[in-house]
Design an enzyme around this catalytic site. Structure first.
Site, PDB file in Angstrom:
ATOM      1  N   HIS A 176       5.900  -5.747  11.414  1.00 29.43           N
ATOM      2  CA  HIS A 176       5.309  -4.280  11.657  1.00 29.43           C
ATOM      3  C   HIS A 176       4.938  -4.164  13.178  1.00 29.43           C
ATOM      4  CE1 HIS A 176       2.620  -0.869  10.769  1.00 29.43           C
ATOM      5  NE2 HIS A 176       3.273  -0.785   9.601  1.00 29.43           N
TER       6      HIS A 176
ATOM      7  N   HIS B  56       0.798  -1.268   0.156  1.00 35.01           N
ATOM      8  CA  HIS B  56      -0.057  -0.062   0.179  1.00 35.01           C
ATOM      9  C   HIS B  56       0.930   1.336  -0.036  1.00 35.01           C
ATOM     10  CE1 HIS B  56       0.926  -0.373   4.238  1.00 35.01           C
ATOM     11  NE2 HIS B  56       0.253   0.725   4.540  1.00 35.01           N
TER      12      HIS B  56
ATOM     13  N   ASP C  34       5.773   4.757   5.228  1.00 35.44           N
ATOM     14  CA  ASP C  34       6.593   3.752   5.994  1.00 35.44           C
ATOM     15  C   ASP C  34       6.932   2.592   5.173  1.00 35.44           C
ATOM     16  OD1 ASP C  34       3.772   3.236   6.844  1.00 35.44           O
ATOM     17  OD2 ASP C  34       4.500   1.687   8.228  1.00 35.44           O
ATOM     18  N   HIS C  35       6.285   2.437   4.081  1.00 37.84           N
ATOM     19  CA  HIS C  35       6.307   1.197   3.227  1.00 37.84           C
ATOM     20  C   HIS C  35       6.841   1.686   1.819  1.00 37.84           C
ATOM     21  CE1 HIS C  35       3.828  -1.641   5.733  1.00 37.84           C
ATOM     22  NE2 HIS C  35       3.476  -0.456   6.226  1.00 37.84           N
TER      23      HIS C  35
HETATM   24 ZN   LIG Z   1       3.018   0.671   8.194  1.00 35.06          ZN
HETATM   25 ZN   LIG Z   2      -0.299   1.489   6.733  1.00 31.75          ZN
END
Ligand SMILES: [Zn+2]
Ligand SMILES: [Zn+2]
Length: 327
Positions: A270, A61, A65-66
């Site tokens: 995570h 997504h 943070d990704h």
């Molecule tokens: Zn995340």
């Molecule tokens: Zn997220």
């Protein structure tokens, strides 16, 4: 067999021990980077597996943070590595943000000798080889157009050595041809078909990867029977309401999903810096004993019907693909 190497296992912001979300799935000749949080390229180097063939990136997504590490990674690939094309898969929402990051900033000021293909994900098959398939399925996480991924080894039929010997099939390349699905003719003229020397088909290993997720009821079918499920566990049960409000789950919920859907091993990632790792492990273990909490640079192998097996740093370094003359 699949392998997964975790580069970053922290939620939302890094901690001293944990970097932001990123991991690689190794499948035969193929490598898939899943997500690319800030700091990923240095973690890839630290792991020892190197950048080679890491030219397929699956994005769960669009949250920062990704994806923020993509800028640096693309810049490095273009300047230092012999990667000419980069395939980046994501939902439309994700790709729009990645496009802005790469084309307005990274590639906005100079031309780099790397071709970037932004490939929009739809539910279903992404890629298939003779050995495995990769497919995507929709995940609910704050309405951000999120996907999870299934790595599935193809069914295999074992070669029945005794049967083959009894039929007079010589040891050698003929056996390989039968395994590959071709009939062969023996010196005496008899034709041996694959069905005569191959046993019942058995399923291969299944690895299911889910990043951030706020609802579990609509992914159960994809998780069912997986050898290993990798999934976020941002919160603990004591903060279940907060988890729901922010579109995340708890370690307990992840463990319950694994137990109910007949998963063999569960790997949690995570992880929030709110908690100590031991708390996350304890909560998940109380529901599903075969749970691991991934740490940065952890490396697991995933085989059909077996628990995920943690490999050593030596094993990880051994996956570095030295450049060959053809490449
Ligand atoms: Zn995340
Ligand atoms: Zn997220």
């Amino acid at each position: 067999m699949f392998e997964i190497v975790f580069f970053g296992t922290s939620a939302s912001a890094p901690s001293i021990q944990r970097g932001l979300s990123s991991q690689a799935v190794l499948a035969g000749e193929y490598r898939f980077l899943i997500d690319c949080g800030e700091g990923t390229q240095r973690q890839i180097l630290r792991s020892g597996i190197g950048f080679k063939r890491l030219n397929r990136i699956l994005l769960t997504h669009a949250h920062l943070d990704h994806i923020l590490g993509l800028g640096g990674l693309v810049s490095t690939f273009a300047r230092w590595e012999s990667i000419e094309t980069l395939d980046i898969y994501g939902s439309r929402t994700t790709l729009d943000r990645v496009h802005a990051l790469l084309y307005n900033v990274v590639l906005g000021y100079e031309r780099l000798p790397v071709q970037i293909n932004l490939l929009e994900l739809k539910p279903g098959l992404i890629l298939e080889t003779k050995e495995f398939t990769v497919s995507a399925f929709p995940v609910t996480h704050r309405g951000s157009g999120s996907f999870g991924f299934i790595f599935q080894e193809r069914q295999r039929r074992p070669f029945l050595v005794e049967q083959a010997a009894a039929l007079g099939v010589p040891a050698g390349p003929e056996r390989g041809r039968l395994v590959a699905g071709d009939s062969i003719t023996l010196d005496d003229g008899r034709v041996i078909t694959p069905d005569m020397v191959l046993g019942e088909a058995t399923n291969g290993a299944t690895l299911v990867y889910i990043g951030d997720i706020g609802r579990l009821d609509n992914v159960r079918q994809y998780v069912e029977g997986a050898d290993t499920l990798v999934i976020e566990s941002t919160f603990l049960d004591q903060d279940a309401e907060t988890a729901a409000r922010f579109g995340h789950i708890t370690a307990r919920q992840a463990a319950e999903l694994a137990r109910e859907m007949g998963v063999r091993s569960l790997i949690l990632t995570h992880v929030s810096r709110r908690y100590r790792e031991a708390q996350v492990i304890e909560e998940a273990h109380s529901v599903f004993p075969d749970t691991f909490v991934a740490r940065d640079l952890d490396h697991y192998s995933i085989r059909r019907g077996k628990l995920a097996e943690k490999l050593t740093r030596e094993d990880t370094r051994a996956r570095n693909i030295a450049p060959t003359s053809e490449e």
